[in-house]
Design a protein around this motif. Structure first.
Motif, PDB file in Angstrom:
ATOM      1  N   PHE A  76      -5.027   1.456  -0.135  1.00 39.39           N
ATOM      2  CA  PHE A  76      -5.150   0.295   0.753  1.00 39.39           C
ATOM      3  C   PHE A  76      -4.843  -1.003   0.004  1.00 39.39           C
ATOM      4  O   PHE A  76      -4.100  -1.855   0.487  1.00 39.39           O
ATOM      5  N   PHE A  77      -5.415  -1.121  -1.202  1.00 41.19           N
ATOM      6  CA  PHE A  77      -5.197  -2.316  -2.011  1.00 41.19           C
ATOM      7  C   PHE A  77      -3.728  -2.438  -2.405  1.00 41.19           C
ATOM      8  O   PHE A  77      -3.153  -3.529  -2.392  1.00 41.19           O
ATOM      9  N   LYS A  78      -3.109  -1.320  -2.713  1.00 40.65           N
ATOM     10  CA  LYS A  78      -1.698  -1.284  -3.094  1.00 40.65           C
ATOM     11  C   LYS A  78      -0.817  -1.770  -1.950  1.00 40.65           C
ATOM     12  O   LYS A  78       0.081  -2.602  -2.146  1.00 40.65           O
ATOM     13  N   LYS A  79      -1.072  -1.285  -0.740  1.00 41.28           N
ATOM     14  CA  LYS A  79      -0.301  -1.690   0.433  1.00 41.28           C
ATOM     15  C   LYS A  79      -0.523  -3.164   0.754  1.00 41.28           C
ATOM     16  O   LYS A  79       0.399  -3.879   1.166  1.00 41.28           O
ATOM     17  N   THR A  80      -1.775  -3.625   0.562  1.00 43.69           N
ATOM     18  CA  THR A  80      -2.098  -5.028   0.844  1.00 43.69           C
ATOM     19  C   THR A  80      -1.340  -5.959  -0.092  1.00 43.69           C
ATOM     20  O   THR A  80      -0.744  -6.951   0.337  1.00 43.69           O
ATOM     21  N   VAL A  81      -1.361  -5.638  -1.390  1.00 44.12           N
ATOM     22  CA  VAL A  81      -0.656  -6.453  -2.390  1.00 44.12           C
ATOM     23  C   VAL A  81       0.843  -6.482  -2.094  1.00 44.12           C
ATOM     24  O   VAL A  81       1.487  -7.532  -2.148  1.00 44.12           O
ATOM     25  N   THR A  83       2.356  -5.983   0.801  1.00 46.69           N
ATOM     26  CA  THR A  83       2.610  -6.727   2.037  1.00 46.69           C
ATOM     27  C   THR A  83       2.542  -8.231   1.802  1.00 46.69           C
ATOM     28  O   THR A  83       3.419  -8.984   2.233  1.00 46.69           O
ATOM     29  N   VAL A  84       1.497  -8.676   1.105  1.00 48.73           N
ATOM     30  CA  VAL A  84       1.323 -10.107   0.817  1.00 48.73           C
ATOM     31  C   VAL A  84       2.485 -10.633  -0.028  1.00 48.73           C
ATOM     32  O   VAL A  84       2.952 -11.759   0.175  1.00 48.73           O
TER      33      VAL A  84
END
Length: 267
Positions: A76-81, A83-84
């Motif tokens: 989740f953190f990987k996808k968030t970073v 995307t941002v």
């Protein structure tokens, strides 16, 4: 490709498509006019410098960003970073330039607020030629590195996971795995992306420059594409603008072929 013909004519636009067949043929007249003009060297220099600065900073940083995103464990953190990091790519040039003007404004701009807080004087950043290249490069890097990193992250997905497992068994740390496995594994993709970037080095987009520059900073901000816009659209010198644009396309072709040949010789 058919429209390239007007670069070798005194094209009459009010004749429409017929003008291409009936306009006077002048050969290389417009090319010579550009090469002899006082703006030729300045335009090429500004275009090259802005492109090279963007390439030098954004290309390596996008690879570094991809390497670190690849090492993140939480999905989740990987996808968030990820995307941002690539969201700025989808902001239009108008929004980005509006943000830049607001941040660098003499009256109430965040950058000048920081400068004055440390005892300095407010600087009209977009009114001084020496600041334009830095502002453009920083904004270009911010907008592009996340988007460019997607290609490298996708290439990393194809690397055999057993290589990483074997390296970990041998005691290789994160940095060693990056240098010995990941970077060699994506080197073909890095080469292809570099060839494409070098090929477009003279075809710098005019939108951001056009929205940020002004006559007082033409000495560092005016580039080939903005000059073509002013000559072709504003002054309606269609043949001359087409000739200048064709010149940049020919140089881009030479750069692509040259870079491709060099990279092949390097293995």
């Amino acid at each position: 490709m058919f429209g390239i013909i007007i670069a070798f004519e005194d094209y009459k636009p009010f004749w429409g498509i017929q003008g291409i067949f009936t306009s006077n043929w002048v050969g290389g007249k417009h090319f010579l006019k550009f090469f002899k003009s006082a703006y030729c060297f300045r335009l090429i220099k500004n275009t090259l410098l802005l492109s090279i600065y963007s390439l030098i900073w954004s290309f390596p940083l996008s690879i570094i960003l991809a390497l670190f995103i690849n090492e993140l464990k939480g999905k989740f953190f990987k996808k968030t970073v990820q995307t941002v990091s690539y969201l700025p790519h989808f902001l239009s040039a108008v929004i980005v330039c509006g943000m830049i003007r607001t941040l660098t404004s003499v009256d109430g701009g965040l950058v000048n607020a920081i400068v004055t807080a440390f005892g300095g004087e407010a600087i009209p950043f977009l009114g001084q030629p020496e600041w334009f290249r830095s502002i453009y490069t920083i904004s270009e890097v911010w907008q592009s590195i996340g988007w460019e990193s997607i290609v490298f992250i996708a290439a990393m997905m194809s690397i055999d996971k057993e290589l990483y497992e074997a390296a970990m068994v041998d005691g290789a740390g994160v940095l060693r795995r990056m240098v010995s496995i990941t970077i060699p594994g994506i080197m073909p993709v890095i080469t292809i992306m570099l060839i494409l970037r070098v090929g477009s080095i003279l075809n710098l987009g005019y939108e951001k420059v056009l929205l940020l520059y002004s006559p007082q900073i033409y000495s560092t901000a005016d580039i080939i594409s903005t000059y073509v816009y002013r000559e072709g659209v504003v002054n309606q010198n269609y043949s001359f603008a087409a000739a200048v644009n064709l010149f940049t396309s020919v140089i881009s072709l030479i750069l692509v072929l040259g870079t491709n040949k060099i990279t092949k010789k390097m293995g």
